[in-house]
Design an enzyme around this catalytic site. Structure first.
Site, PDB file in Angstrom:
ATOM      1  N   LYS A 277       0.844  -1.204   0.000  1.00 52.79           N
ATOM      2  CA  LYS A 277       0.000   0.000   0.000  1.00 52.79           C
ATOM      3  C   LYS A 277       0.874   1.247   0.000  1.00 52.79           C
ATOM      4  O   LYS A 277       0.604   2.203  -0.720  1.00 52.79           O
ATOM      5  CB  LYS A 277      -0.893  -0.014   1.252  1.00 52.79           C
ATOM      6  CG  LYS A 277      -1.418   1.338   1.695  1.00 52.79           C
ATOM      7  CD  LYS A 277      -2.395   1.190   2.820  1.00 52.79           C
ATOM      8  CE  LYS A 277      -2.097   1.806   4.152  1.00 52.79           C
ATOM      9  NZ  LYS A 277      -1.366   2.985   4.355  1.00 52.79           N
ATOM     10  N   ASN A 278       1.937   1.206   0.825  1.00 53.64           N
ATOM     11  CA  ASN A 278       2.738   2.413   1.007  1.00 53.64           C
ATOM     12  C   ASN A 278       3.789   2.613  -0.083  1.00 53.64           C
ATOM     13  O   ASN A 278       4.604   3.524   0.001  1.00 53.64           O
ATOM     14  CB  ASN A 278       3.365   2.420   2.405  1.00 53.64           C
ATOM     15  CG  ASN A 278       2.277   2.563   3.478  1.00 53.64           C
ATOM     16  OD1 ASN A 278       1.139   2.908   3.162  1.00 53.64           O
ATOM     17  ND2 ASN A 278       2.614   2.280   4.721  1.00 53.64           N
TER      18      ASN A 278
ATOM     19  N   ARG B  98      -4.128   9.880   3.106  1.00 53.84           N
ATOM     20  CA  ARG B  98      -3.096  10.922   3.214  1.00 53.84           C
ATOM     21  C   ARG B  98      -2.301  11.074   1.914  1.00 53.84           C
ATOM     22  O   ARG B  98      -1.527  11.998   1.757  1.00 53.84           O
ATOM     23  CB  ARG B  98      -2.126  10.588   4.346  1.00 53.84           C
ATOM     24  CG  ARG B  98      -2.801  10.576   5.699  1.00 53.84           C
ATOM     25  CD  ARG B  98      -1.809  10.453   6.809  1.00 53.84           C
ATOM     26  NE  ARG B  98      -0.941  11.606   6.927  1.00 53.84           N
ATOM     27  CZ  ARG B  98      -1.316  12.792   7.392  1.00 53.84           C
ATOM     28  NH1 ARG B  98      -2.546  12.988   7.778  1.00 53.84           N
ATOM     29  NH2 ARG B  98      -0.459  13.776   7.470  1.00 53.84           N
TER      30      ARG B  98
ATOM     31  N   CYS C 155      -5.329   7.239   9.063  1.00 54.47           N
ATOM     32  CA  CYS C 155      -5.659   6.753  10.400  1.00 54.47           C
ATOM     33  C   CYS C 155      -5.507   7.839  11.457  1.00 54.47           C
ATOM     34  O   CYS C 155      -4.610   8.663  11.380  1.00 54.47           O
ATOM     35  CB  CYS C 155      -4.760   5.569  10.734  1.00 54.47           C
ATOM     36  SG  CYS C 155      -5.158   4.121   9.763  1.00 54.47           S
TER      37      CYS C 155
ATOM     38  N   ARG D  16      -0.570  14.064  13.148  1.00 54.42           N
ATOM     39  CA  ARG D  16      -0.181  13.900  11.750  1.00 54.42           C
ATOM     40  C   ARG D  16      -0.118  15.240  11.003  1.00 54.42           C
ATOM     41  O   ARG D  16      -0.810  15.467  10.009  1.00 54.42           O
ATOM     42  CB  ARG D  16      -1.102  12.901  11.043  1.00 54.42           C
ATOM     43  CG  ARG D  16      -1.183  11.585  11.804  1.00 54.42           C
ATOM     44  CD  ARG D  16      -1.732  10.470  11.004  1.00 54.42           C
ATOM     45  NE  ARG D  16      -0.769   9.906  10.073  1.00 54.42           N
ATOM     46  CZ  ARG D  16      -1.043   8.918   9.225  1.00 54.42           C
ATOM     47  NH1 ARG D  16      -2.232   8.409   9.210  1.00 54.42           N
ATOM     48  NH2 ARG D  16      -0.124   8.465   8.412  1.00 54.42           N
TER      49      ARG D  16
ATOM     50  N   ASP E 239       4.074   0.159  12.265  1.00 60.70           N
ATOM     51  CA  ASP E 239       2.911  -0.591  11.754  1.00 60.70           C
ATOM     52  C   ASP E 239       2.948  -2.074  12.140  1.00 60.70           C
ATOM     53  O   ASP E 239       2.022  -2.814  11.823  1.00 60.70           O
ATOM     54  CB  ASP E 239       2.859  -0.485  10.225  1.00 60.70           C
ATOM     55  CG  ASP E 239       2.793   0.953   9.781  1.00 60.70           C
ATOM     56  OD1 ASP E 239       1.753   1.573   9.961  1.00 60.70           O
ATOM     57  OD2 ASP E 239       3.822   1.468   9.287  1.00 60.70           O
TER      58      ASP E 239
ATOM     59  N   VAL F 212       7.115   6.680  17.123  1.00 59.28           N
ATOM     60  CA  VAL F 212       6.854   7.375  15.846  1.00 59.28           C
ATOM     61  C   VAL F 212       5.596   8.247  15.927  1.00 59.28           C
ATOM     62  O   VAL F 212       5.593   9.390  15.476  1.00 59.28           O
ATOM     63  CB  VAL F 212       6.758   6.364  14.676  1.00 59.28           C
ATOM     64  CG1 VAL F 212       6.488   7.081  13.356  1.00 59.28           C
ATOM     65  CG2 VAL F 212       8.038   5.530  14.586  1.00 59.28           C
TER      66      VAL F 212
ATOM     67  N   ARG G 261      -8.573  -0.676   3.665  1.00 57.06           N
ATOM     68  CA  ARG G 261      -7.656   0.389   3.229  1.00 57.06           C
ATOM     69  C   ARG G 261      -6.258  -0.179   2.958  1.00 57.06           C
ATOM     70  O   ARG G 261      -5.503   0.395   2.161  1.00 57.06           O
ATOM     71  CB  ARG G 261      -7.551   1.495   4.296  1.00 57.06           C
ATOM     72  CG  ARG G 261      -8.795   2.358   4.393  1.00 57.06           C
ATOM     73  CD  ARG G 261      -8.511   3.656   5.131  1.00 57.06           C
ATOM     74  NE  ARG G 261      -7.209   4.160   4.775  1.00 57.06           N
ATOM     75  CZ  ARG G 261      -6.273   4.550   5.654  1.00 57.06           C
ATOM     76  NH1 ARG G 261      -6.523   4.524   6.927  1.00 57.06           N
ATOM     77  NH2 ARG G 261      -5.120   4.994   5.242  1.00 57.06           N
TER      78      ARG G 261
HETATM   79  C1  EPZ Z   1       3.865   6.609   6.422  1.00 62.11           C
HETATM   80  O1  EPZ Z   1       3.094   7.667   6.989  1.00 62.11           O
HETATM   81  C2  EPZ Z   1       2.921   5.436   6.290  1.00 62.11           C
HETATM   82  N1  EPZ Z   1       1.802   5.845   5.478  1.00 62.11           N
HETATM   83  C3  EPZ Z   1       2.461   4.994   7.671  1.00 62.11           C
HETATM   84  O2  EPZ Z   1       1.660   3.841   7.509  1.00 62.11           O
HETATM   85  C4  EPZ Z   1       3.670   4.627   8.514  1.00 62.11           C
HETATM   86  O3  EPZ Z   1       3.248   4.299   9.805  1.00 62.11           O
HETATM   87  C5  EPZ Z   1       4.627   5.820   8.567  1.00 62.11           C
HETATM   88  O4  EPZ Z   1       4.976   6.251   7.224  1.00 62.11           O
HETATM   89  C6  EPZ Z   1       5.912   5.517   9.309  1.00 62.11           C
HETATM   90  O5  EPZ Z   1       6.588   4.472   8.658  1.00 62.11           O
HETATM   91  C7  EPZ Z   1       1.924   5.869   4.165  1.00 62.11           C
HETATM   92  O6  EPZ Z   1       2.973   5.571   3.606  1.00 62.11           O
HETATM   93  C8  EPZ Z   1       0.722   6.265   3.409  1.00 62.11           C
HETATM   94  P1  EPZ Z   1       5.813  10.041   8.567  1.00 62.11           P
HETATM   95  P2  EPZ Z   1       3.623   9.161   6.933  1.00 62.11           P
HETATM   96  O7  EPZ Z   1       5.717  11.299   7.797  1.00 62.11           O
HETATM   97  O8  EPZ Z   1       4.456   9.340   5.729  1.00 62.11           O
HETATM   98  C9  EPZ Z   1       5.708  13.393  12.003  1.00 62.11           C
HETATM   99  C10 EPZ Z   1      -0.250   2.525   7.725  1.00 62.11           C
HETATM  100  O9  EPZ Z   1      -0.931   2.013   8.653  1.00 62.11           O
HETATM  101  N2  EPZ Z   1       5.516  14.382  10.926  1.00 62.11           N
HETATM  102  O10 EPZ Z   1       7.043   9.212   8.438  1.00 62.11           O
HETATM  103  O11 EPZ Z   1       2.453  10.038   7.152  1.00 62.11           O
HETATM  104  C11 EPZ Z   1       4.456  12.509  12.155  1.00 62.11           C
HETATM  105  O12 EPZ Z   1       3.449  13.155  12.899  1.00 62.11           O
HETATM  106  C12 EPZ Z   1       0.248   3.934   7.851  1.00 62.11           C
HETATM  107  O13 EPZ Z   1       0.030   1.937   6.670  1.00 62.11           O
HETATM  108  C13 EPZ Z   1       5.496  15.725  11.255  1.00 62.11           C
HETATM  109  O14 EPZ Z   1       5.628  16.110  12.427  1.00 62.11           O
HETATM  110  O15 EPZ Z   1       4.548   9.127   8.230  1.00 62.11           O
HETATM  111  C14 EPZ Z   1       5.032  11.280  12.830  1.00 62.11           C
HETATM  112  O16 EPZ Z   1       5.185  11.529  14.208  1.00 62.11           O
HETATM  113  C15 EPZ Z   1      -0.115   4.605   9.115  1.00 62.11           C
HETATM  114  N3  EPZ Z   1       5.300  16.637  10.253  1.00 62.11           N
HETATM  115  C16 EPZ Z   1       6.424  11.176  12.180  1.00 62.11           C
HETATM  116  O17 EPZ Z   1       6.712  12.475  11.645  1.00 62.11           O
HETATM  117  C17 EPZ Z   1       5.159  16.265   8.944  1.00 62.11           C
HETATM  118  O18 EPZ Z   1       5.008  17.140   8.072  1.00 62.11           O
HETATM  119  C18 EPZ Z   1       6.522  10.147  11.081  1.00 62.11           C
HETATM  120  O19 EPZ Z   1       5.536  10.378  10.079  1.00 62.11           O
HETATM  121  C19 EPZ Z   1       5.205  14.903   8.616  1.00 62.11           C
HETATM  122  C20 EPZ Z   1       5.391  13.971   9.639  1.00 62.11           C
END
Ligand code: EPZ
Length: 455
Positions: A40-41, A113, A137, A142, A327, A349, A435
């Site tokens: 998915k990702n 997202r 989610c 986020r 995850d 995370v 999803r």
């Molecule tokens: C991706 O989310 C995945 N989603 C998530 O999978 C996964 O848990 C996550 O990466 C971590 O591996 C998709 O790929 C669609 P991040 P993403 O930006 O990219 C903070 C699932 O169940 N952050 O790496 O949104 C954020 O709040 C999903 O498949 C900011 O502060 O994750 C978090 O604490 C859920 N500001 C951390 O960084 C920003 O602008 C990591 O988020 C962006 C992120």
């Protein structure tokens, strides 16, 4: 009707599921073989990358999940022709890219997202981008500040209005010097998708290096991009004038593979996950083994099973790659309720990713969530201010309950909990699972689960 229930229903409709409830009779080990397809990702982001090209792309092993439906809807709203050219194969033709109508975009608001990743490609193709309010989610705040700061560094001008997020680039997009405050997966992808066609070179520091990101880089390289991955999370992207379509088989879904592995362990079963590969799962496999699980690596997949004997407690910290993925903790926690002793899972995370444990506690699990995290002498990952910890004491017997799924990974863990529980459970909002888990109802049937699903 709550927005969660609406989200679940919309997600279910996208993949043709008609009922949002599954009734499970627990206590039967899951046994058999299932296949996992593209992640998915990765698949969803590869679809966005097709928008950067002048010619059509072919993506293989695309899973039938609702997030793919959302991205298809976004691409079609912007004039990309998306057609199925065989099982799990999509042809994405961007030759007639055009501005979308607000109503088309708005219809997708709150569903996923991924639309945030359309910013760079749309600015390159159309000079402006309109992005709906994001979904995904509910596992923390986020925020999207890293994305917006990076886009501004490329020269984008951003307005937030009632319509969503509107971006323009009056002077085009130029290569940028960007250091992420945290190795965010999405922000790294945002930079990659924007920098490939920007004028000049981009240096990205503190980048995420998840396998899905490496696969996206491989796709962009096939399209004509010049991207160099250096040690220490540094990525250089030399902007090029044009990109062409790609043909690519999506990386397997390691989150889905890890979920079925935990299901095998928790139900004392034996599941062969076709398509799973060792390298991308190494960190998971270590913890799985420490917890008492067994696995055999084969060329076409991995067999995960409970080898008999008691399960053992583990201490895990979620982390960015190559750490233990956030995850993976939810399905594993169900197996840890069966382990003899006290396990600790530090979630580093996201700030709110233990909500799903409420249902497990209701079912009889002994889990205490420490909302401000726990001090620990032997930390591998530096403590983040947002973290939480769950202490799981086992072994406990779970009993059936009525459960409402709160999010994707937590939802899958609820299914596993119901499968291990004594008695009957009714799990609702199962649309949310669609999803990210392709054909999960059919897979449960293949693995011999005892359940009733009318839909
Ligand atoms: C991706 O989310 C995945 N989603 C998530 O999978 C996964 O848990 C996550 O990466 C971590 O591996 C998709 O790929 C669609 P991040 P993403 O930006 O990219 C903070 C699932 O169940 N952050 O790496 O949104 C954020 O709040 C999903 O498949 C900011 O502060 O994750 C978090 O604490 C859920 N500001 C951390 O960084 C920003 O602008 C990591 O988020 C962006 C992120």
């Amino acid at each position: 009707m709550s927005s969660l229930v609406k989200d679940a229903q919309r997600a279910a409709q996208r993949v043709g599921l008609t009922s949002d409830k599954i009734v499970i009779n627990g206590g039967k080990p899951l046994r058999g073989r299932i296949e996992v397809r593209g992640a998915k990702n990765l698949a969803t982001k590869a679809m966005v990358a097709a928008l950067l090209a002048e010619t059509p792309s072919i993506l293989k092993d695309v899973p039938n999940i609702s997030d793919v439906g959302v991205v298809t809807g976004m691409l079609e709203a912007y004039g990309v022709e998306v057609s199925s050219v065989g099982t799990g194969q999509l042809r994405l033709d961007p030759k007639n890219v055009l501005k979308a109508h607000f109503a088309q975009i708005d219809a997708l608001a709150g569903s996923s997202r991924i639309p945030i990743l359309f910013c760079g490609p749309l600015l390159h193709r159309l000079g402006e981008a309109l992005i709906p309010d994001l979904g995904g989610c509910r596992i923390g705040d986020r925020p999207i500040d890293f994305h917006m700061d990076a886009l501004r560094a490329f020269g984008a001008v951003i307005d937030k209005s009632y319509e969503g997020i509107r971006l323009t680039a009056p002077n085009g997009l130029r290569g940028a010097d960007i250091e992420l405050p945290y190795p965010s997966v999405g922000a790294t992808e945002q930079v990659l998708l924007t920098a490939t066609l920007a004028h000049g070179t981009t240096e990205l520091r503190n980048a995420a290096i998840e396998p899905e990101i490496m696969d996206l880089i491989a796709i962009l390289q096939k399209m004509g991009a010049i991207i160099t991955v250096e040690p220490n999370r540094v990525i250089f992207i030399e902007g090029v004038d044009t990109l062409h379509g790609y043909e690519h088989r999506a990386l397997f879904d390691r989150n889905e593979a890890a979920s079925w592995a935990s299901a095998a362990l928790a139900t004392e079963g034996d599941i062969f996950v076709g398509g799973a590969k060792q390298i991308e799962l190494m960190t998971f496999l270590n913890i799985f083994r420490k917890a008492g699980g067994a696995f055999d690596i084969h060329e076409d997949g991995i067999r995960f099973y409970h080898p008999g004997g008691p399960l053992k407690p583990v201490v895990v910290e979620t982390d960015v790659h190559p750490g233990f993925m956030t995850d993976w903790q939810q399905p594993l926690i169900v197996a840890l309720t069966k382990a003899h002793g006290r396990s600790v899972v530090h979630e580093t995370v996201y700030e709110n990713r233990f909500g799903f444990t409420d249902a497990l506690i209701e079912m009889g699990a002994d889990i205490v969530v420490h909302k401000d995290g726990l001090e620990s002498v032997s930390r591998r990952v530096p403590r983040r201010p947002l973290e939480q910890a769950a202490v799981i004491t086992g072994p406990t017997k779970l009993h059936g309950a009525d459960i409402e799924i709160p999010d994707l990974r937590g939802g899958f863990s609820h299914l596993i909990a119901a499968l291990t529980a004594e008695g009957q459970s009714t799990v609702s909002n199962v649309g949310i699972i669609s999803r990210g888990y392709e054909h999960f109802i059919d897979k449960l049937a293949l693995l011999g689960a005892d359940f009733i699903y009318e839909g």
